[in-house]
Design a protein around this motif. Structure first.
Motif, PDB file in Angstrom:
ATOM      1  N   ASP A 169       0.882  -1.164   0.000  1.00  0.00           N
ATOM      2  CA  ASP A 169       0.000   0.000   0.000  1.00  0.00           C
ATOM      3  C   ASP A 169       0.926   1.221   0.000  1.00  0.00           C
ATOM      4  OD1 ASP A 169      -1.513   2.208   0.703  1.00  0.00           O
ATOM      5  OD2 ASP A 169      -2.909   1.038   1.929  1.00  0.00           O
ATOM      6  N   THR A 170       1.023   1.899  -1.142  1.00  0.00           N
ATOM      7  CA  THR A 170       2.023   2.973  -1.267  1.00  0.00           C
ATOM      8  C   THR A 170       1.619   4.235  -0.504  1.00  0.00           C
ATOM      9  OG1 THR A 170       1.035   3.609  -3.376  1.00  0.00           O
ATOM     10  CG2 THR A 170       2.964   2.180  -3.469  1.00  0.00           C
ATOM     11  N   ASN A 171       0.396   4.257   0.064  1.00  0.00           N
ATOM     12  CA  ASN A 171       0.026   5.390   0.923  1.00  0.00           C
ATOM     13  C   ASN A 171       0.526   5.192   2.347  1.00  0.00           C
ATOM     14  OD1 ASN A 171      -1.355   6.872  -1.054  1.00  0.00           O
ATOM     15  ND2 ASN A 171      -3.155   5.581  -0.802  1.00  0.00           N
ATOM     16  N   THR A 172       0.435   3.955   2.828  1.00  0.00           N
ATOM     17  CA  THR A 172       0.778   3.711   4.239  1.00  0.00           C
ATOM     18  C   THR A 172       2.125   3.010   4.424  1.00  0.00           C
ATOM     19  OG1 THR A 172      -0.261   1.528   4.223  1.00  0.00           O
ATOM     20  CG2 THR A 172      -1.683   3.395   4.784  1.00  0.00           C
ATOM     21  N   GLY A 173       2.632   2.378   3.374  1.00  0.00           N
ATOM     22  CA  GLY A 173       3.869   1.608   3.507  1.00  0.00           C
ATOM     23  C   GLY A 173       3.644   0.215   4.073  1.00  0.00           C
ATOM     24  N   GLU A 174       2.383  -0.205   4.122  1.00  0.00           N
ATOM     25  CA  GLU A 174       2.110  -1.552   4.634  1.00  0.00           C
ATOM     26  C   GLU A 174       2.442  -2.593   3.556  1.00  0.00           C
ATOM     27  OE1 GLU A 174      -1.574  -4.328   5.996  1.00  0.00           O
ATOM     28  OE2 GLU A 174      -1.966  -2.183   5.837  1.00  0.00           O
ATOM     29  N   VAL A 175       3.156  -3.651   3.950  1.00  0.00           N
ATOM     30  CA  VAL A 175       3.491  -4.740   3.021  1.00  0.00           C
ATOM     31  C   VAL A 175       2.709  -5.979   3.447  1.00  0.00           C
ATOM     32  CG1 VAL A 175       5.349  -6.152   2.040  1.00  0.00           C
ATOM     33  CG2 VAL A 175       5.837  -3.815   2.766  1.00  0.00           C
ATOM     34  N   SER A 176       1.984  -6.598   2.511  1.00  0.00           N
ATOM     35  CA  SER A 176       1.258  -7.830   2.842  1.00  0.00           C
ATOM     36  C   SER A 176       1.499  -8.871   1.748  1.00  0.00           C
ATOM     37  CB  SER A 176      -0.241  -7.532   2.976  1.00  0.00           C
ATOM     38  OG  SER A 176      -0.727  -6.984   1.771  1.00  0.00           O
ATOM     39  N   HIS A 177       1.035 -10.083   1.994  1.00  0.00           N
ATOM     40  CA  HIS A 177       1.175 -11.188   1.030  1.00  0.00           C
ATOM     41  C   HIS A 177       2.626 -11.358   0.567  1.00  0.00           C
ATOM     42  CE1 HIS A 177      -3.188 -11.300   0.945  1.00  0.00           C
ATOM     43  NE2 HIS A 177      -3.182 -10.009   0.709  1.00  0.00           N
ATOM     44  N   LEU A 178       3.542 -11.245   1.516  1.00  0.00           N
ATOM     45  CA  LEU A 178       4.962 -11.335   1.195  1.00  0.00           C
ATOM     46  C   LEU A 178       5.354 -12.784   0.907  1.00  0.00           C
ATOM     47  CD1 LEU A 178       7.380  -9.344   1.192  1.00  0.00           C
ATOM     48  CD2 LEU A 178       7.792 -10.016   3.555  1.00  0.00           C
ATOM     49  N   LEU A 179       5.963 -13.019  -0.249  1.00  0.00           N
ATOM     50  CA  LEU A 179       6.394 -14.372  -0.608  1.00  0.00           C
ATOM     51  C   LEU A 179       7.869 -14.343  -0.995  1.00  0.00           C
ATOM     52  CD1 LEU A 179       3.428 -15.511  -2.927  1.00  0.00           C
ATOM     53  CD2 LEU A 179       3.767 -16.082  -0.509  1.00  0.00           C
ATOM     54  N   SER A 180       8.545 -15.460  -0.755  1.00  0.00           N
ATOM     55  CA  SER A 180       9.972 -15.546  -1.075  1.00  0.00           C
ATOM     56  C   SER A 180      10.285 -16.935  -1.624  1.00  0.00           C
ATOM     57  CB  SER A 180      10.767 -15.284   0.213  1.00  0.00           C
ATOM     58  OG  SER A 180      12.134 -15.471  -0.021  1.00  0.00           O
ATOM     59  N   ILE A 181      11.043 -16.987  -2.711  1.00  0.00           N
ATOM     60  CA  ILE A 181      11.502 -18.275  -3.247  1.00  0.00           C
ATOM     61  C   ILE A 181      12.986 -18.136  -3.605  1.00  0.00           C
ATOM     62  CG2 ILE A 181       9.256 -19.069  -4.172  1.00  0.00           C
ATOM     63  CD1 ILE A 181      10.134 -18.040  -6.928  1.00  0.00           C
ATOM     64  N   PRO A 182      13.718 -19.256  -3.675  1.00  0.00           N
ATOM     65  CA  PRO A 182      15.128 -19.138  -4.057  1.00  0.00           C
ATOM     66  C   PRO A 182      15.263 -18.636  -5.506  1.00  0.00           C
ATOM     67  CG  PRO A 182      14.584 -21.409  -3.404  1.00  0.00           C
ATOM     68  CD  PRO A 182      13.317 -20.633  -3.382  1.00  0.00           C
ATOM     69  N   THR A 183      16.274 -17.818  -5.755  1.00  0.00           N
ATOM     70  CA  THR A 183      16.476 -17.263  -7.104  1.00  0.00           C
ATOM     71  C   THR A 183      16.939 -18.342  -8.084  1.00  0.00           C
ATOM     72  OG1 THR A 183      17.137 -15.197  -6.054  1.00  0.00           O
ATOM     73  CG2 THR A 183      17.685 -15.429  -8.381  1.00  0.00           C
ATOM     74  N   LEU A 184      17.812 -19.252  -7.610  1.00  0.00           N
ATOM     75  CA  LEU A 184      18.447 -20.270  -8.467  1.00  0.00           C
ATOM     76  C   LEU A 184      19.058 -19.611  -9.706  1.00  0.00           C
ATOM     77  CD1 LEU A 184      15.713 -23.105  -8.235  1.00  0.00           C
ATOM     78  CD2 LEU A 184      17.620 -22.659  -6.682  1.00  0.00           C
ATOM     79  N   ALA A 185      19.890 -18.609  -9.452  1.00  0.00           N
ATOM     80  CA  ALA A 185      20.452 -17.786 -10.537  1.00  0.00           C
ATOM     81  C   ALA A 185      21.244 -18.617 -11.549  1.00  0.00           C
ATOM     82  CB  ALA A 185      21.350 -16.698  -9.941  1.00  0.00           C
ATOM     83  N   ARG A 186      21.787 -19.754 -11.108  1.00  0.00           N
ATOM     84  CA  ARG A 186      22.618 -20.561 -12.021  1.00  0.00           C
ATOM     85  C   ARG A 186      21.799 -21.213 -13.137  1.00  0.00           C
ATOM     86  NH1 ARG A 186      27.779 -20.838 -10.802  1.00  0.00           N
ATOM     87  NH2 ARG A 186      28.130 -22.501 -12.311  1.00  0.00           N
ATOM     88  N   GLU A 187      20.481 -21.193 -13.001  1.00  0.00           N
ATOM     89  CA  GLU A 187      19.653 -21.735 -14.094  1.00  0.00           C
ATOM     90  C   GLU A 187      19.554 -20.757 -15.267  1.00  0.00           C
ATOM     91  OE1 GLU A 187      15.893 -22.973 -12.480  1.00  0.00           O
ATOM     92  OE2 GLU A 187      16.810 -24.563 -11.278  1.00  0.00           O
ATOM     93  N   GLY A 188      20.108 -19.556 -15.116  1.00  0.00           N
ATOM     94  CA  GLY A 188      20.107 -18.574 -16.211  1.00  0.00           C
ATOM     95  C   GLY A 188      18.937 -17.611 -16.123  1.00  0.00           C
ATOM     96  N   HIS A 189      19.051 -16.495 -16.849  1.00  0.00           N
ATOM     97  CA  HIS A 189      18.071 -15.430 -16.633  1.00  0.00           C
ATOM     98  C   HIS A 189      16.672 -15.774 -17.126  1.00  0.00           C
ATOM     99  CE1 HIS A 189      19.643 -14.202 -20.644  1.00  0.00           C
ATOM    100  NE2 HIS A 189      18.387 -13.889 -20.857  1.00  0.00           N
ATOM    101  N   ASP A 190      16.552 -16.591 -18.210  1.00  0.00           N
ATOM    102  CA  ASP A 190      15.208 -16.955 -18.686  1.00  0.00           C
ATOM    103  C   ASP A 190      14.434 -17.704 -17.599  1.00  0.00           C
ATOM    104  OD1 ASP A 190      15.422 -15.781 -21.167  1.00  0.00           O
ATOM    105  OD2 ASP A 190      16.306 -17.578 -22.087  1.00  0.00           O
ATOM    106  N   ALA A 191      15.120 -18.662 -16.963  1.00  0.00           N
ATOM    107  CA  ALA A 191      14.471 -19.452 -15.914  1.00  0.00           C
ATOM    108  C   ALA A 191      14.119 -18.582 -14.714  1.00  0.00           C
ATOM    109  CB  ALA A 191      15.390 -20.603 -15.488  1.00  0.00           C
ATOM    110  N   VAL A 192      15.020 -17.646 -14.359  1.00  0.00           N
ATOM    111  CA  VAL A 192      14.757 -16.775 -13.200  1.00  0.00           C
ATOM    112  C   VAL A 192      13.542 -15.885 -13.480  1.00  0.00           C
ATOM    113  CG1 VAL A 192      15.668 -14.932 -11.721  1.00  0.00           C
ATOM    114  CG2 VAL A 192      17.157 -16.824 -12.408  1.00  0.00           C
ATOM    115  N   ILE A 193      13.466 -15.365 -14.720  1.00  0.00           N
ATOM    116  CA  ILE A 193      12.327 -14.494 -15.070  1.00  0.00           C
ATOM    117  C   ILE A 193      11.013 -15.288 -15.000  1.00  0.00           C
ATOM    118  CG2 ILE A 193      11.267 -13.121 -16.929  1.00  0.00           C
ATOM    119  CD1 ILE A 193      14.155 -12.346 -17.769  1.00  0.00           C
ATOM    120  N   GLU A 194      11.078 -16.548 -15.406  1.00  0.00           N
ATOM    121  CA  GLU A 194       9.878 -17.380 -15.333  1.00  0.00           C
ATOM    122  C   GLU A 194       9.434 -17.589 -13.879  1.00  0.00           C
ATOM    123  OE1 GLU A 194      10.264 -20.387 -18.515  1.00  0.00           O
ATOM    124  OE2 GLU A 194       8.985 -21.602 -17.190  1.00  0.00           O
ATOM    125  N   ARG A 195      10.423 -17.824 -13.012  1.00  0.00           N
ATOM    126  CA  ARG A 195      10.108 -18.000 -11.585  1.00  0.00           C
ATOM    127  C   ARG A 195       9.549 -16.702 -10.991  1.00  0.00           C
ATOM    128  NH1 ARG A 195      12.297 -22.037  -9.136  1.00  0.00           N
ATOM    129  NH2 ARG A 195      12.905 -20.956  -7.237  1.00  0.00           N
TER     130      ARG A 195
END
Ligand SMILES: [Zn+2]
Length: 324
Positions: A20-46
């Motif tokens: 919410d850019t008015n209040t700065g509240e962050v919700s529905h926060l999700l995190s997954i590993p980047t697995l950068a070694r799979e290359g940028h196409d795979a990372v963009i898909e993730r």
């Protein structure tokens, strides 16, 4: 209500949340590993999947998601939505039209911003920089990044390149930095540079607690270990933070003379060491600045931790029209 998804492309994790850019509240926060070694196409898909997940988790509420902002660790052309080069990610991501790819598969406007500029924006709007019309932010971690706000505006410069504070020089004849130049602040005061000073003191057999604290496994020496030793009164550890704080203070002095900040925000992993790092920065500014009201420059620790980048990317996306 203004709802935007902020996303952080990190070397280790991809994180996204609804802001919410008015209040700065962050919700529905999700995190997954980047697995950068799979290359940028795979990372963009993730990344696409992650953003979709945040969107579907927040669906059926009484608002529409207006856009997506992504904090990206490297060299960009934000106006064209292009990633030019990410030096610290596998395969380098050379000339990747990230906004176009994500925008067309998500069917929503997408903006990108350098990750530390995003942190600066987040801390300025909702964190330690709140209320300051001009501020400087240093993010001290694996490297040293930064950002600059002048007269209530995040300064971007050509291609959003303002804020490479870790590559300002504190010693013209100093050691070579990863960027190629000699004597950059980052070569002396980044997390790995601080750890290296602790390692060197143990290898040299100096009288310090640092070695004992890691059972003499020098690979385990971190800035946090050195900070703990300093808090226990260890002289060598204290000297390391004095030295590092002084050099950040020298860089902060030079940049302050160009920018005229009211506040200097110190973030990044190393900032968890608190006043141990901040006090010598404060002292150096007071000793070295003569031509501006230096007593009015506050040096403070960042407040938002990992969420600063997500918040700042979302605010950036809200105030800019998407490149594609
Ligand atoms: Zn450098």
């Amino acid at each position: 209500m203004s709802m935007v998804i902020g996303c952080d492309l990190g070397g280790t994790n991809l994180r996204a949340g609804l802001v919410d850019t008015n209040t700065g509240e962050v919700s529905h926060l999700l995190s997954i590993p980047t697995l950068a070694r799979e290359g940028h196409d795979a990372v963009i898909e993730r990344m696409t999947g992650l953003i979709r997940d945040v969107m579907s988790q927040s669906a059926n509420k009484k608002f529409e998601v207006e856009g997506v902002g992504i904090g990206v660790p490297g060299v960009l052309n934000p106006a064209e939505g292009m990633v030019l080069f990410l030096p610290n990610l596998y395969d380098g991501w050379k000339n990747v039209p990230l906004c176009k790819i994500l925008g067309s598969s998500l069917d929503i406007p997408v903006n990108i911003i350098n990750d530390v500029r995003a942190i600066t924006m987040g801390e300025w709007k909702f964190g330690a920089g709140k209320g300051a019309s001009s501020m400087i932010c240093f993010a001290v971690g694996t490297g040293i990044g930064g950002g600059v706000v002048v007269n209530n505006q995040l300064v971007m410069g050509f291609n959003g390149t303002v804020g490479e504070l870790g590559h300002t020089m504190v010693d013209p004849d100093g050691p070579q930095c990863g960027c190629g130049n000699h004597g950059c602040l980052e070569a002396y005061a980044s997390g790995p540079a601080i750890a290296a000073m602790g390692i060197k003191s143990v290898i040299q057999g100096r009288t310090t607690l640092i070695g004992e604290m890691v059972d003499f496994d020098i690979n385990k020496i971190t800035p946090q270990i050195i900070a703990e030793a300093a808090q226990k009164g260890d002289q060598i550890a204290k000297e390391i933070f004095e030295h590092v704080g002084k050099l950040i203070g020298i860089a902060a002095t030079n940049i302050s003379l160009a920018v005229g900040p009211e506040r200097i925000v110190i973030g990044g992993g190393v900032s968890s060491c608190g006043d141990l790092l901040l006090d010598p920065i404060r002292r150096t500014l007071q000793e070295r600045i003569f031509v501006m009201p230096k007593e009015r420059i506050q040096v403070v620790q960042a407040q938002l931790g990992d969420n600063a980048g997500i918040l700042g990317s979302a605010v950036w996306a809200e105030i800019n029209s998407a490149p594609c």
